[in-house]
Enzyme design. Sequence first.
Site, PDB file in Angstrom:
ATOM      1  N   TYR A 156       0.854  -1.343   0.049  1.00  0.00           N
ATOM      2  CA  TYR A 156      -0.070   0.013  -0.027  1.00  0.00           C
ATOM      3  C   TYR A 156       0.956   1.457  -0.098  1.00  0.00           C
ATOM      4  O   TYR A 156       0.555   1.977  -0.684  1.00  0.00           O
ATOM      5  CB  TYR A 156      -0.978  -0.185   1.407  1.00  0.00           C
ATOM      6  CG  TYR A 156      -1.846   1.242   1.342  1.00  0.00           C
ATOM      7  CD1 TYR A 156      -3.039   1.149   0.538  1.00  0.00           C
ATOM      8  CD2 TYR A 156      -1.586   2.170   2.143  1.00  0.00           C
ATOM      9  CE1 TYR A 156      -4.043   2.230   0.769  1.00  0.00           C
ATOM     10  CE2 TYR A 156      -2.577   3.176   2.439  1.00  0.00           C
ATOM     11  CZ  TYR A 156      -3.750   3.226   1.531  1.00  0.00           C
ATOM     12  OH  TYR A 156      -4.422   4.295   1.763  1.00  0.00           O
ATOM     13  N   LYS A 160       1.291   4.205  -2.753  1.00  0.00           N
ATOM     14  CA  LYS A 160       0.710   5.750  -2.525  1.00  0.00           C
ATOM     15  C   LYS A 160       1.969   6.423  -2.860  1.00  0.00           C
ATOM     16  O   LYS A 160       1.755   7.588  -2.976  1.00  0.00           O
ATOM     17  CB  LYS A 160       0.162   5.677  -1.035  1.00  0.00           C
ATOM     18  CG  LYS A 160      -1.087   4.872  -0.753  1.00  0.00           C
ATOM     19  CD  LYS A 160      -2.113   5.660  -1.601  1.00  0.00           C
ATOM     20  CE  LYS A 160      -3.389   4.988  -1.411  1.00  0.00           C
ATOM     21  NZ  LYS A 160      -4.560   5.612  -2.331  1.00  0.00           N
TER      22      LYS A 160
HETATM   23  P1  NAP Z   1     -13.274   2.393   0.928  1.00  0.00           P
HETATM   24  O1  NAP Z   1     -14.309   2.737   1.826  1.00  0.00           O
HETATM   25  O2  NAP Z   1     -13.194   0.876   1.093  1.00  0.00           O
HETATM   26  O3  NAP Z   1     -13.902   2.448  -0.597  1.00  0.00           O
HETATM   27  C1  NAP Z   1     -13.047   2.177  -1.775  1.00  0.00           C
HETATM   28  C2  NAP Z   1     -13.735   2.532  -3.190  1.00  0.00           C
HETATM   29  O4  NAP Z   1     -12.868   2.253  -4.115  1.00  0.00           O
HETATM   30  C3  NAP Z   1     -14.793   1.861  -3.082  1.00  0.00           C
HETATM   31  O5  NAP Z   1     -15.788   2.940  -3.883  1.00  0.00           O
HETATM   32  C4  NAP Z   1     -14.668   0.810  -4.436  1.00  0.00           C
HETATM   33  O6  NAP Z   1     -15.544   0.534  -5.191  1.00  0.00           O
HETATM   34  C5  NAP Z   1     -13.606   1.476  -5.179  1.00  0.00           C
HETATM   35  N1  NAP Z   1     -12.747   0.849  -5.910  1.00  0.00           N
HETATM   36  C6  NAP Z   1     -11.855  -0.236  -5.408  1.00  0.00           C
HETATM   37  N2  NAP Z   1     -11.385  -1.055  -6.476  1.00  0.00           N
HETATM   38  C7  NAP Z   1     -11.489  -0.452  -7.671  1.00  0.00           C
HETATM   39  C8  NAP Z   1     -11.493  -0.695  -8.880  1.00  0.00           C
HETATM   40  N3  NAP Z   1     -10.605  -1.546  -9.382  1.00  0.00           N
HETATM   41  N4  NAP Z   1     -12.095   0.071  -9.885  1.00  0.00           N
HETATM   42  C9  NAP Z   1     -12.902   0.923  -9.410  1.00  0.00           C
HETATM   43  N5  NAP Z   1     -13.189   1.050  -8.147  1.00  0.00           N
HETATM   44  C10 NAP Z   1     -12.755   0.552  -7.141  1.00  0.00           C
HETATM   45  O7  NAP Z   1     -11.917   3.107   0.991  1.00  0.00           O
HETATM   46  P2  NAP Z   1     -11.720   4.647   1.536  1.00  0.00           P
HETATM   47  O8  NAP Z   1     -11.195   4.537   2.693  1.00  0.00           O
HETATM   48  O9  NAP Z   1     -12.753   5.364   1.308  1.00  0.00           O
HETATM   49  O10 NAP Z   1     -10.540   5.106   0.470  1.00  0.00           O
HETATM   50  C11 NAP Z   1     -10.623   5.966  -0.605  1.00  0.00           C
HETATM   51  C12 NAP Z   1      -9.004   6.077  -1.001  1.00  0.00           C
HETATM   52  O11 NAP Z   1      -8.730   7.012   0.092  1.00  0.00           O
HETATM   53  C13 NAP Z   1      -8.233   5.065  -1.409  1.00  0.00           C
HETATM   54  O12 NAP Z   1      -7.507   5.426  -2.378  1.00  0.00           O
HETATM   55  C14 NAP Z   1      -7.441   4.988   0.150  1.00  0.00           C
HETATM   56  O13 NAP Z   1      -6.014   4.470  -0.159  1.00  0.00           O
HETATM   57  C15 NAP Z   1      -7.309   6.539   0.383  1.00  0.00           C
HETATM   58  N6  NAP Z   1      -6.916   6.794   1.857  1.00  0.00           N
HETATM   59  C16 NAP Z   1      -7.933   6.340   2.645  1.00  0.00           C
HETATM   60  C17 NAP Z   1      -7.596   6.556   4.050  1.00  0.00           C
HETATM   61  C18 NAP Z   1      -8.490   6.182   5.375  1.00  0.00           C
HETATM   62  O14 NAP Z   1      -8.229   6.281   6.435  1.00  0.00           O
HETATM   63  N7  NAP Z   1      -9.630   5.544   5.016  1.00  0.00           N
HETATM   64  C19 NAP Z   1      -6.643   7.270   4.488  1.00  0.00           C
HETATM   65  C20 NAP Z   1      -5.557   7.558   3.502  1.00  0.00           C
HETATM   66  C21 NAP Z   1      -5.896   7.627   2.036  1.00  0.00           C
HETATM   67  P3  NAP Z   1     -16.892  -0.812  -5.311  1.00  0.00           P
HETATM   68  O15 NAP Z   1     -17.173  -0.788  -3.564  1.00  0.00           O
HETATM   69  O16 NAP Z   1     -17.697  -0.407  -6.312  1.00  0.00           O
HETATM   70  O17 NAP Z   1     -16.248  -1.958  -5.542  1.00  0.00           O
END
Ligand code: NAP
Length: 248
Positions: A156, A160
Amino acid sequence: MSQLKDKIAVVTGASRGIGRGIALELANRGATVVVNYNSSADAANEVVETIKSNGGEALAVQADVADETQAANLIKATTAAYGRIDILVNNAGTTRDNVIMMMKPEDFDFVLRTNLRSAWLCAKAAIRAMMRKRYGRIINITSISGIMGNAGQSNYSASKAGLIGLTKSLAREVAARNITVNAVAPGFVLTDLTKDLPEDVTNQLNEHIPLGRWGTIEDVAYATAFLASDEAAYITGHVLVVDGGMAM
Ligand code: NAP
C-alpha cells in the site's frame, strides 16, 4: 455554492467512503459528477440519486479502473454523456495488509494495480480531452502511508508513494496546457477500509495525531474540492496533507 458550476468531474471509486464524500462535495459546489464504481452498483446509484435529489447532475459508470480498456471506457462514457472532462479524481483504492514475510506477490500486484496503475490509466485516458480544452484538474488520493511508510503496508505504501511520483511527473508534463495535477494525502479516516483496525491500534494512532482525532470524509472532500477549483489555478505538483498534523 457554485464554485464548480459547469465543470464535469469523474471520481473513481465513488460508491463508498471518501470517494462518495468527494462526489457529493463536488456536486454541492455545482459540478456534474460521474460516479465510478467497480462492484457496488446499488451504493453508486444511491450517490447519484442523492446528488439528483439535491438538484445536481450525476451518472453512475461501472469500470474496474485497474483495467486499461475499462479505464478508457470510463473516460469515453464521460465525454459521450457530457462532451468533456474537467476534473479527474483518482480515488479508487484498496489494501491487502501483511508483514512482508507473509505477503504474497499477488497481494503486492493487486494493490499496486488498484491504487497506482488505475490512476495512471485514467489520467492517460483523460489527458487528451483535457489538452484539447486547455483545461484540467487531476487530483490523486494518496496517503500519509506513502510519505511516512507503515509497517504491514509495504504494498500500500509503495503504491501511495508511487502516486506522489506520478503526480509530480504528470504535473510537469501537462502544465503548459493549463492542466494541474495534485495529490491529497489523508491521515486516518473512518471508512470500510479502516473499520476493522483493532481498538488498541486505533488508540495508539490517536496519540500521534496532534489535532487529537481521526479525519472525517468531509475533511478530505473539502481539500479535494479546493484543488479542483479555479482558486487553486497556480498550485500544481503539490501534496496536500490532511492528517491532523500526524506526518509533520
Ligand atoms: P473504501 O471505503 O474501501 O472505498 C473504496 C472505493 O474504491 C469503493 O468505492 C470501491 O468501489 C472503489 N474501488 C476499489 N477498487 C476499484 C477498482 N478496481 N475500480 C473502481 N473502483 C474501485 O476506501 P476509502 O477509505 O474510502 O479510501 C478511498 C481512497 O482514500 C483510497 O485510495 C485510499 O487508499 C485512500 N485513503 C484512505 C484513508 C482512510 O483512512 N480511509 C487514508 C488515506 C488514504 P466498489 O465498492 O464499487 O468496488
